[in-house]
Design a protein around this motif. Structure first.
Motif, PDB file in Angstrom:
ATOM      1  N   TYR A 194      33.426  47.358  39.315  1.00 45.77           N
ATOM      2  CA  TYR A 194      34.296  46.865  40.380  1.00 45.77           C
ATOM      3  C   TYR A 194      35.518  46.149  39.804  1.00 45.77           C
ATOM      4  CZ  TYR A 194      30.288  47.670  43.455  1.00 45.77           C
ATOM      5  OH  TYR A 194      29.260  48.245  44.153  1.00 45.77           O
ATOM      6  N   LEU A 195      36.550  46.100  40.607  1.00 49.67           N
ATOM      7  CA  LEU A 195      37.692  45.226  40.356  1.00 49.67           C
ATOM      8  C   LEU A 195      37.928  44.411  41.615  1.00 49.67           C
ATOM      9  CD1 LEU A 195      40.935  45.579  38.481  1.00 49.67           C
ATOM     10  CD2 LEU A 195      41.157  45.179  40.926  1.00 49.67           C
ATOM     11  N   GLY A 196      37.968  43.096  41.468  1.00 48.99           N
ATOM     12  CA  GLY A 196      38.198  42.223  42.617  1.00 48.99           C
ATOM     13  C   GLY A 196      39.442  41.385  42.412  1.00 48.99           C
ATOM     14  N   SER A 197      40.250  41.268  43.461  1.00 51.48           N
ATOM     15  CA  SER A 197      41.485  40.492  43.378  1.00 51.48           C
ATOM     16  C   SER A 197      41.760  39.819  44.706  1.00 51.48           C
ATOM     17  CB  SER A 197      42.666  41.406  43.019  1.00 51.48           C
ATOM     18  OG  SER A 197      43.886  40.687  43.056  1.00 51.48           O
ATOM     19  N   PRO A 198      42.216  38.556  44.686  1.00 49.70           N
ATOM     20  CA  PRO A 198      42.572  37.912  45.957  1.00 49.70           C
ATOM     21  C   PRO A 198      43.802  38.563  46.569  1.00 49.70           C
ATOM     22  CG  PRO A 198      43.265  36.551  44.110  1.00 49.70           C
ATOM     23  CD  PRO A 198      42.473  37.683  43.530  1.00 49.70           C
ATOM     24  N   ILE A 199      43.764  38.748  47.882  1.00 49.80           N
ATOM     25  CA  ILE A 199      44.875  39.336  48.620  1.00 49.80           C
ATOM     26  C   ILE A 199      45.315  38.356  49.706  1.00 49.80           C
ATOM     27  CG2 ILE A 199      45.571  41.204  50.175  1.00 49.80           C
ATOM     28  CD1 ILE A 199      45.258  42.133  47.344  1.00 49.80           C
ATOM     29  N   ASP A 200      46.601  38.083  49.757  1.00 50.15           N
ATOM     30  CA  ASP A 200      47.148  37.197  50.788  1.00 50.15           C
ATOM     31  C   ASP A 200      47.036  37.887  52.141  1.00 50.15           C
ATOM     32  OD1 ASP A 200      48.809  35.669  52.495  1.00 50.15           O
ATOM     33  OD2 ASP A 200      50.025  35.013  50.815  1.00 50.15           O
ATOM     34  N   CYS A 201      46.375  37.209  53.093  1.00 51.93           N
ATOM     35  CA  CYS A 201      46.129  37.788  54.409  1.00 51.93           C
ATOM     36  C   CYS A 201      47.134  37.372  55.473  1.00 51.93           C
ATOM     37  CB  CYS A 201      44.741  37.391  54.910  1.00 51.93           C
ATOM     38  SG  CYS A 201      43.389  38.020  53.937  1.00 51.93           S
ATOM     39  N   ARG A 202      48.090  36.530  55.145  1.00 52.45           N
ATOM     40  CA  ARG A 202      48.962  35.958  56.165  1.00 52.45           C
ATOM     41  C   ARG A 202      49.584  37.023  57.062  1.00 52.45           C
ATOM     42  NH1 ARG A 202      48.659  32.542  52.036  1.00 52.45           N
ATOM     43  NH2 ARG A 202      48.953  30.283  52.318  1.00 52.45           N
ATOM     44  N   ARG A 203      50.079  38.086  56.470  1.00 52.55           N
ATOM     45  CA  ARG A 203      50.744  39.122  57.255  1.00 52.55           C
ATOM     46  C   ARG A 203      49.777  40.169  57.792  1.00 52.55           C
ATOM     47  NH1 ARG A 203      56.383  40.375  53.916  1.00 52.55           N
ATOM     48  NH2 ARG A 203      57.045  38.193  53.681  1.00 52.55           N
ATOM     49  N   PHE A 223      50.315  26.606  55.354  1.00 51.64           N
ATOM     50  CA  PHE A 223      49.643  25.795  54.349  1.00 51.64           C
ATOM     51  C   PHE A 223      48.139  25.846  54.571  1.00 51.64           C
ATOM     52  CE2 PHE A 223      47.675  22.131  52.488  1.00 51.64           C
ATOM     53  CZ  PHE A 223      48.323  21.998  51.267  1.00 51.64           C
ATOM     54  N   GLY A 224      47.419  26.171  53.518  1.00 51.54           N
ATOM     55  CA  GLY A 224      45.975  26.277  53.565  1.00 51.54           C
ATOM     56  C   GLY A 224      45.568  27.484  52.751  1.00 51.54           C
ATOM     57  N   ASN A 225      44.366  27.946  52.987  1.00 50.18           N
ATOM     58  CA  ASN A 225      43.904  29.182  52.367  1.00 50.18           C
ATOM     59  C   ASN A 225      44.061  30.323  53.345  1.00 50.18           C
ATOM     60  OD1 ASN A 225      42.411  28.572  49.645  1.00 50.18           O
ATOM     61  ND2 ASN A 225      41.833  26.916  51.044  1.00 50.18           N
ATOM     62  N   CYS A 226      44.473  31.460  52.847  1.00 52.72           N
ATOM     63  CA  CYS A 226      44.532  32.655  53.683  1.00 52.72           C
ATOM     64  C   CYS A 226      44.431  33.878  52.784  1.00 52.72           C
ATOM     65  CB  CYS A 226      45.822  32.683  54.505  1.00 52.72           C
ATOM     66  SG  CYS A 226      45.756  33.863  55.887  1.00 52.72           S
ATOM     67  N   VAL A 227      43.300  33.974  52.087  1.00 55.97           N
ATOM     68  CA  VAL A 227      43.078  35.090  51.171  1.00 55.97           C
ATOM     69  C   VAL A 227      41.693  35.685  51.394  1.00 55.97           C
ATOM     70  CG1 VAL A 227      44.620  34.250  49.364  1.00 55.97           C
ATOM     71  CG2 VAL A 227      42.231  33.547  49.349  1.00 55.97           C
ATOM     72  N   MET A 228      41.576  36.949  51.067  1.00 56.85           N
ATOM     73  CA  MET A 228      40.289  37.632  51.005  1.00 56.85           C
ATOM     74  C   MET A 228      40.329  38.549  49.794  1.00 56.85           C
ATOM     75  SD  MET A 228      40.493  40.597  53.943  1.00 56.85           S
ATOM     76  CE  MET A 228      39.035  41.444  53.309  1.00 56.85           C
ATOM     77  N   PRO A 229      39.178  39.000  49.306  1.00 53.65           N
ATOM     78  CA  PRO A 229      39.211  39.828  48.104  1.00 53.65           C
ATOM     79  C   PRO A 229      39.463  41.301  48.395  1.00 53.65           C
ATOM     80  CG  PRO A 229      36.951  39.332  48.696  1.00 53.65           C
ATOM     81  CD  PRO A 229      37.810  38.580  49.660  1.00 53.65           C
ATOM     82  N   LEU A 230      40.280  41.891  47.575  1.00 56.44           N
ATOM     83  CA  LEU A 230      40.357  43.344  47.478  1.00 56.44           C
ATOM     84  C   LEU A 230      39.230  43.759  46.543  1.00 56.44           C
ATOM     85  CD1 LEU A 230      43.385  45.602  46.700  1.00 56.44           C
ATOM     86  CD2 LEU A 230      41.550  45.444  45.030  1.00 56.44           C
ATOM     87  N   LEU A 231      38.442  44.727  46.936  1.00 61.96           N
ATOM     88  CA  LEU A 231      37.332  45.192  46.104  1.00 61.96           C
ATOM     89  C   LEU A 231      37.485  46.689  45.855  1.00 61.96           C
ATOM     90  CD1 LEU A 231      34.367  43.256  47.762  1.00 61.96           C
ATOM     91  CD2 LEU A 231      35.384  42.816  45.514  1.00 61.96           C
ATOM     92  N   ALA A 232      37.862  47.030  44.640  1.00 62.26           N
ATOM     93  CA  ALA A 232      37.998  48.433  44.252  1.00 62.26           C
ATOM     94  C   ALA A 232      36.743  48.849  43.502  1.00 62.26           C
ATOM     95  CB  ALA A 232      39.230  48.622  43.386  1.00 62.26           C
ATOM     96  N   PHE A 233      36.343  50.109  43.697  1.00 61.40           N
ATOM     97  CA  PHE A 233      35.081  50.594  43.115  1.00 61.40           C
ATOM     98  C   PHE A 233      35.312  51.866  42.323  1.00 61.40           C
ATOM     99  CE2 PHE A 233      31.721  53.788  43.540  1.00 61.40           C
ATOM    100  CZ  PHE A 233      30.689  53.164  42.860  1.00 61.40           C
ATOM    101  N   SER A 234      34.673  51.930  41.155  1.00 54.10           N
ATOM    102  CA  SER A 234      34.643  53.156  40.370  1.00 54.10           C
ATOM    103  C   SER A 234      33.347  53.139  39.558  1.00 54.10           C
ATOM    104  CB  SER A 234      35.884  53.250  39.468  1.00 54.10           C
ATOM    105  OG  SER A 234      35.944  54.519  38.841  1.00 54.10           O
ATOM    106  N   THR A 235      33.294  53.941  38.517  1.00 55.49           N
ATOM    107  CA  THR A 235      32.155  53.920  37.602  1.00 55.49           C
ATOM    108  C   THR A 235      32.665  53.695  36.191  1.00 55.49           C
ATOM    109  OG1 THR A 235      32.195  56.300  37.177  1.00 55.49           O
ATOM    110  CG2 THR A 235      30.852  55.532  39.043  1.00 55.49           C
ATOM    111  N   HIS A 236      31.768  53.217  35.345  1.00 58.51           N
ATOM    112  CA  HIS A 236      32.168  52.919  33.975  1.00 58.51           C
ATOM    113  C   HIS A 236      32.655  54.177  33.260  1.00 58.51           C
ATOM    114  CE1 HIS A 236      31.801  51.410  29.809  1.00 58.51           C
ATOM    115  NE2 HIS A 236      32.053  50.243  30.376  1.00 58.51           N
ATOM    116  N   GLY A 237      31.977  55.288  33.484  1.00 56.86           N
ATOM    117  CA  GLY A 237      32.368  56.529  32.838  1.00 56.86           C
ATOM    118  C   GLY A 237      33.732  57.015  33.278  1.00 56.86           C
ATOM    119  N   SER A 238      34.019  56.901  34.577  1.00 56.10           N
ATOM    120  CA  SER A 238      35.316  57.353  35.093  1.00 56.10           C
ATOM    121  C   SER A 238      36.455  56.543  34.502  1.00 56.10           C
ATOM    122  CB  SER A 238      35.345  57.250  36.620  1.00 56.10           C
ATOM    123  OG  SER A 238      34.395  58.121  37.201  1.00 56.10           O
TER     124      SER A 238
END
Length: 450
Positions: free
Chosen positions: A294-303, A314-329
């Motif tokens: 997996y690859l995870g990254s915070p994504i700004d959700c404001r828009r 002002f505050g928190n407004c993020v959620m994670p982007l979660l990308a999926f693949s395999t080690h071999g790929s």
């Protein structure tokens, strides 16, 4: 390379207080960080400065401008209240900000270099939070602490410890830009450039806030909040290094992305992800090609919300982007193109407002399913410029930024490069760091097996 504490202060906003929020309720975007580790950032500025000038002029100016900045960012001069009574909800209450002034004889040039150096050396420049106050009704703890460390005739480090539940990187960057602008301008903080940075505190229109805030509070209120960082220092084998991808190299990566007009974020993440997979394979020979990666990254959700929130919320407004693949790929021929496709697919999912609510309704389950899985976790954002002209306090641009808490998470920090492009801050075992560096450079220089 010891740090000597010279003085400690408490800094409050001017008595008038301005128009900022006096008390700020925490919503579900904020609550999820109440029991997470603290955020620790260091900004290094090259400046030839004696200790007397630092203490009698620079510190005095910084204290004054910080007070004026807090007039607009009152939640950062507050305690976070974690209630222990059944009917109460988390919020902030007016307090003061702890400011530590220190000196150090550490080698400034080595600290700001990109080459690997012991991670533990940086922790002495990180400020300690004020001890929490506990009562039968609540636990009160600081939102932020600041440390100013002088390297005589070499430079200054502005260090921050932030409780993530008070704000995300976007909001914190606005605070620092405001502080820098007020300190450099020498005025009262009423210039047009400062007004354009001022925060928006409205909570009334946040998507699904009433339902999801109560839902998450019912899950979190039985946990203990994180009030200080008590983890041991990193081992001698852990080193920190910075890797740069120039604008020209980003353009080169985009040409190999196999899709039309990929963003900088997409190709940078894809190159990081495949480099990690290939260096993992070089370290150990027991990697399963079918193992999820997996690859995870915070994504700004404001828009992304309905209705959207302004960029200066002002505050928190993020959620994670979660990308999926395999080690071999990822580690094989065509791994870069596979990574690009996976990141693009993940972005399309998180761009929907319905997906925001869906994630926060199922966050605990989603996160628990990722425990123990192979993943690259990203902190920060390639859009945030920590070393730009906007964070010049009057001594010039910062020469280096370090995200220290990644020592405990194994995350990779992304930010805009000081000279363009993107910078990545990594913390890992010194043996693996050398292997990663070789893989990272090889594939970006020679396009081999992209």
């Amino acid at each position: 390379m010891a740090v000597k504490i010279v003085e400690t202060y408490t800094v409050s906003p001017p008595p008038s207080g301005g128009g900022a929020a006096q008390s700020l309720p925490l919503v579900y975007f904020d609550m999820i960080w109440l029991n997470s580790i603290l955020t620790e950032d260091l900004h290094f500025y090259p400046i030839k400065c004696s200790q007397s000038h630092f203490l009698n002029t620079i510190v005095v100016q910084l204290k004054n401008s910080l007070s004026l900045t807090l007039k607009h960012f009152l939640p950062l001069a507050s305690d976070i209240i974690f209630p222990l009574t059944p009917s109460a909800m988390p919020a902030t209450a007016a307090a003061a900000l702890a400011l530590t002034v220190a000196t150090s004889d550490a080698d400034f040039a080595t600290l700001v270099s990109n080459s690997p150096k012991p991670a533990a050396e940086f922790h002495q420049f990180v400020p300690q939070m004020t001890p929490p106050v506990r009562s039968s009704s609540d636990i009160r703890f600081s939102a932020i602490a600041v440390q100013l460390t002088l390297f005589p005739d070499k430079g200054i480090c502005v260090g921050l410890t932030i409780h993530h539940s008070i704000c995300d990187a976007n909001a914190l960057a606005r605070f620092l830009r405001t502080w820098a602008a007020i300190n450099k301008g020498g005025g009262g903080g009423d210039s047009e450039s400062v007004k354009n940075l001022l925060p928006f505190y409205g909570r009334d229109s946040i998507q699904d806030s009433d339902r999801l805030t109560l839902f998450h509070w019912n899950q979190i209120k039985t946990c203990k909040p994180t009030v200080s960082l008590t983890l041991p220092l990193p081992s001698d084998r852990l080193v920190r290094a910075t890797f740069k991808i120039s604008d020209a190299e980003i353009k080169k990566l985009k040409s190999f992305a196999m899709i039309k007009n990929p963003s900088t974020f997409v190709v940078v993440c894809a190159h990081l992800w495949t480099s990690m997979a290939r260096s993992d394979a070089a370290v150990a020979d027991d990697n399963d090609d079918d193992e999820p990666y997996y690859l995870g990254s915070p994504i700004d959700c404001r828009r992304c919300l309905d209705p959207p929130l302004p960029d200066n919320y002002f505050g928190n407004c993020v959620m994670p982007l979660l990308a999926f693949s395999t080690h071999g790929s990822l580690r094989g021929n065509g791994g870069f193109a596979a990574a690009v496709a996976a990141v693009v697919a993940a972005i399309k999912v998180v761009g929907k407002s319905t997906r925001v609510s869906e994630f926060f309704e199922n966050r605990s389950q989603i996160i628990s399913e990722l425990i123990g899985k192979k993943a690259v976790w990203i902190a920060g954002s390639s859009r945030i410029d920590h070393c730009g002209a906007d964070t010049d306090y009057g001594w010039g641009k910062a020469v280096k930024f370090e995200c220290i808490h990644t020592d405990f998470q194994g995350a990779v920090h992304l930010c805009k490069g000081r000279e363009g492009g993107v910078e990545m801050g990594l913390s890992m075992d010194k043996g693996k760091m050398g292997i990663f560096a070789a893989v990272f450079k090889k594939f970006i220089l020679f396009n081999s097996n992209l």
